[in-house]
Design an enzyme around this catalytic site. Structure first.
Site, PDB file in Angstrom:
ATOM      1  CG  ASP A 135      -1.788   1.203   1.308  1.00 18.15           C
ATOM      2  OD1 ASP A 135      -1.727   2.051   0.388  1.00 18.15           O
ATOM      3  OD2 ASP A 135      -2.570   1.315   2.273  1.00 18.15           O
ATOM      4  CE1 TYR A 146      -5.035  10.867 -13.199  1.00 25.05           C
ATOM      5  CE2 TYR A 146      -5.528  11.978 -15.273  1.00 25.05           C
ATOM      6  CZ  TYR A 146      -4.790  11.058 -14.550  1.00 25.05           C
ATOM      7  OH  TYR A 146      -3.808  10.340 -15.175  1.00 25.05           O
TER       8      TYR A 146
HETATM    9  P1  NAP Z   1      -4.472   1.592 -13.664  1.00 29.81           P
HETATM   10  O1  NAP Z   1      -4.614   0.574 -14.723  1.00 29.81           O
HETATM   11  O2  NAP Z   1      -5.721   2.199 -13.088  1.00 29.81           O
HETATM   12  O3  NAP Z   1      -3.602   0.984 -12.484  1.00 29.81           O
HETATM   13  C1  NAP Z   1      -3.490   1.643 -11.258  1.00 29.81           C
HETATM   14  C2  NAP Z   1      -2.463   0.909 -10.430  1.00 29.81           C
HETATM   15  O4  NAP Z   1      -2.328   1.568  -9.160  1.00 29.81           O
HETATM   16  C3  NAP Z   1      -2.838  -0.543 -10.151  1.00 29.81           C
HETATM   17  O5  NAP Z   1      -1.701  -1.344 -10.305  1.00 29.81           O
HETATM   18  C4  NAP Z   1      -3.266  -0.498  -8.681  1.00 29.81           C
HETATM   19  O6  NAP Z   1      -3.043  -1.722  -7.990  1.00 29.81           O
HETATM   20  C5  NAP Z   1      -2.321   0.566  -8.150  1.00 29.81           C
HETATM   21  N1  NAP Z   1      -2.796   1.109  -6.875  1.00 29.81           N
HETATM   22  C6  NAP Z   1      -4.008   1.645  -6.597  1.00 29.81           C
HETATM   23  N2  NAP Z   1      -4.058   1.999  -5.279  1.00 29.81           N
HETATM   24  C7  NAP Z   1      -2.861   1.662  -4.736  1.00 29.81           C
HETATM   25  C8  NAP Z   1      -2.307   1.762  -3.426  1.00 29.81           C
HETATM   26  N3  NAP Z   1      -2.984   2.312  -2.399  1.00 29.81           N
HETATM   27  N4  NAP Z   1      -1.054   1.309  -3.233  1.00 29.81           N
HETATM   28  C9  NAP Z   1      -0.354   0.763  -4.250  1.00 29.81           C
HETATM   29  N5  NAP Z   1      -0.808   0.644  -5.498  1.00 29.81           N
HETATM   30  C10 NAP Z   1      -2.065   1.090  -5.741  1.00 29.81           C
HETATM   31  O7  NAP Z   1      -3.580   2.828 -14.169  1.00 29.81           O
HETATM   32  P2  NAP Z   1      -2.802   2.949 -15.569  1.00 29.81           P
HETATM   33  O8  NAP Z   1      -3.784   3.244 -16.634  1.00 29.81           O
HETATM   34  O9  NAP Z   1      -1.870   1.804 -15.708  1.00 29.81           O
HETATM   35  O10 NAP Z   1      -1.989   4.303 -15.311  1.00 29.81           O
HETATM   36  C11 NAP Z   1      -0.591   4.292 -15.089  1.00 29.81           C
HETATM   37  C12 NAP Z   1      -0.108   5.731 -14.979  1.00 29.81           C
HETATM   38  O11 NAP Z   1      -0.304   6.381 -16.228  1.00 29.81           O
HETATM   39  C13 NAP Z   1      -0.825   6.580 -13.941  1.00 29.81           C
HETATM   40  O12 NAP Z   1       0.114   7.360 -13.264  1.00 29.81           O
HETATM   41  C14 NAP Z   1      -1.752   7.470 -14.739  1.00 29.81           C
HETATM   42  O13 NAP Z   1      -1.972   8.711 -14.094  1.00 29.81           O
HETATM   43  C15 NAP Z   1      -0.971   7.622 -16.024  1.00 29.81           C
HETATM   44  N6  NAP Z   1      -1.814   7.852 -17.207  1.00 29.81           N
HETATM   45  C16 NAP Z   1      -2.755   6.927 -17.558  1.00 29.81           C
HETATM   46  C17 NAP Z   1      -3.558   7.159 -18.682  1.00 29.81           C
HETATM   47  C18 NAP Z   1      -4.616   6.164 -19.129  1.00 29.81           C
HETATM   48  O14 NAP Z   1      -5.329   6.451 -20.101  1.00 29.81           O
HETATM   49  N7  NAP Z   1      -4.735   5.004 -18.487  1.00 29.81           N
HETATM   50  C19 NAP Z   1      -3.371   8.341 -19.427  1.00 29.81           C
HETATM   51  C20 NAP Z   1      -2.382   9.247 -19.055  1.00 29.81           C
HETATM   52  C21 NAP Z   1      -1.592   8.990 -17.939  1.00 29.81           C
HETATM   53  P3  NAP Z   1      -4.245  -2.831  -7.809  1.00 29.81           P
HETATM   54  O15 NAP Z   1      -5.059  -2.775  -9.053  1.00 29.81           O
HETATM   55  O16 NAP Z   1      -3.490  -4.116  -7.602  1.00 29.81           O
HETATM   56  O17 NAP Z   1      -4.998  -2.397  -6.587  1.00 29.81           O
END
Ligand code: NAP
Length: 325
Positions: free
Chosen positions: A60, A148
């Protein structure tokens, strides 16, 4: 240990390369980042939270002691910080939890990475911009429109404050291999494409997007990490983006065409949808800093990349073999 436990694999112990710690390894981008670094001969330690077991460490990140122990125990050469709450509408509802993860946990990681001498690479977003005057360079003034974007910008500031050698990589909307199509805003559109037999459905044709493949972002992360380890001038903010400009309506039509499905039930909507968190109309990123330093890659074309992601969700999963091989 509260907040931090591990089910490691023998594979990880056998790899001798440099060590990378990937937060958010269970997420959309983190999975691709782990795969990319593994393929490059790195020793990869991934952390997740709710989905961590059995493959990843459960940590966490909002628990400061757990983060401290994690870095001191694993002593990574590089940390790629992907974990965040990135759904704008969820962020508006869960403001406190979001600030804890997107800002406070980022701040703790930055402090600990600086103490351990690890290179920190923080993933940020084009939503730090208001979308009124694209394209945006790394030095253009951010002005996020929603909570966000504000939380990610605060995260960037914590990174730069506590870990001046860190790298920040801003990316736009992502898609990639998904466990469920609803896992990304792009692959979610597949549900609408498949509604061809139902009534017509409207899709946003107002916000301009640059859908970007997580495999491409992961490849850029590895290039950045490998170069920054050799060259301390590689630090600060970088932009990377897919090159094809599309609205959600245009993405859905492209998906329908890629799979030879009808698209005449899809109706473009040119007004901003009511009730959701405001989003930038066009936050196109200028990526020339990465390109000039030869740290970029040529993004995959949207059509072939989206086929890779969606074919497991087609009714006949043999489709790919029959059409492409
Ligand atoms: P995601 O699929 O929503 O994954 C979020 C991750 O955060 C999961 O591995 C989750 O773990 C982890 N997490 C949540 N709460 C947590 C906690 N308390 N402690 C530790 N880990 C925790 O996100 P993503 O799309 O891969 O995004 C990756 C990055 O890219 C982020 O920084 C986001 O802001 C950035 N980004 C994303 C997009 C997009 O379109 N997706 C666009 C621009 C930028 P669990 O699932 O195991 O709980």
């Amino acid at each position: 240990m509260p907040g931090f436990d591990y089910a490691g694999s023998e594979e990880e112990v056998l790899v001798q390369g440099p060590k990378v710690l990937v937060t958010g390894a269970t997420g959309l981008l983190g999975r691709a980042v782990c795969r990319e670094f593994q393929a490059g001969g790195w020793m990869v330690v991934g952390t997740g939270y709710r989905r961590a077991r059995p493959r990843f460490l459960r940590c966490d990140l909002t628990d400061e002691d757990a983060v401290r122990r994690l870095l001191h125990e694993y002593k990574p050469d590089v940390v790629i910080h992907c974990a965040a709450e990135r759904r704008p509408d969820v962020v508006e509802r869960l403001a406190e939890a979001t600030i804890n993860l997107n800002v406070h946990a980022t701040s703790t990681l930055a402090k600990e990475a600086a103490v351990c001498g690890a290179l920190l690479l923080y993933i940020s977003t084009d939503y730090v911009f208001d979308g009124r005057n694209p394209p945006y360079g790394e030095d253009d003034a951010p002005n996020p429109l929603n909570m966000y974007g504000r939380s990610k910008l605060e995260g960037e500031r914590e990174i730069l404050r506590h870990c001046p050698g860190a790298v920040i990589l801003r990316v736009p909307v992502l898609f990639g291999e998904v466990e469920l199509v609803t896992e990304s805003a792009v692959t979610s559109l597949w549900l609408k494409v498949q509604e061809a037999t139902e009534e017509s459905c409207t899709l946003d044709h107002c916000h301009q997007r640059f859908p970007t493949d997580t495999r491409d972002v992961a490849a850029v992360c590895r290039k950045l990490a490998e170069r920054a380890r050799q060259d301390p001038s590689i630090r600060g903010i970088f932009h990377f983006s897919g090159k094809e400009q599309m609205t959600k309506y245009e993405m859905a039509v492209a998906m329908a065409q890629a799979f030879n499905l009808p698209s005449n039930h899809l109706i473009p909507l040119t007004e901003q949808p009511a009730g959701s968190a405001p989003r930038p109309v066009n936050s196109q990123l200028n990526c020339s800093r990465l390109e000039l330093l030869n740290l970029s890659i040529e993004p995959q074309p949207f059509t072939s990349a989206i086929i890779d992601c969606l074919w497991p969700f087609t009714p006949d999963k043999r489709w790919r073999q029959t059409v492409f091989h």
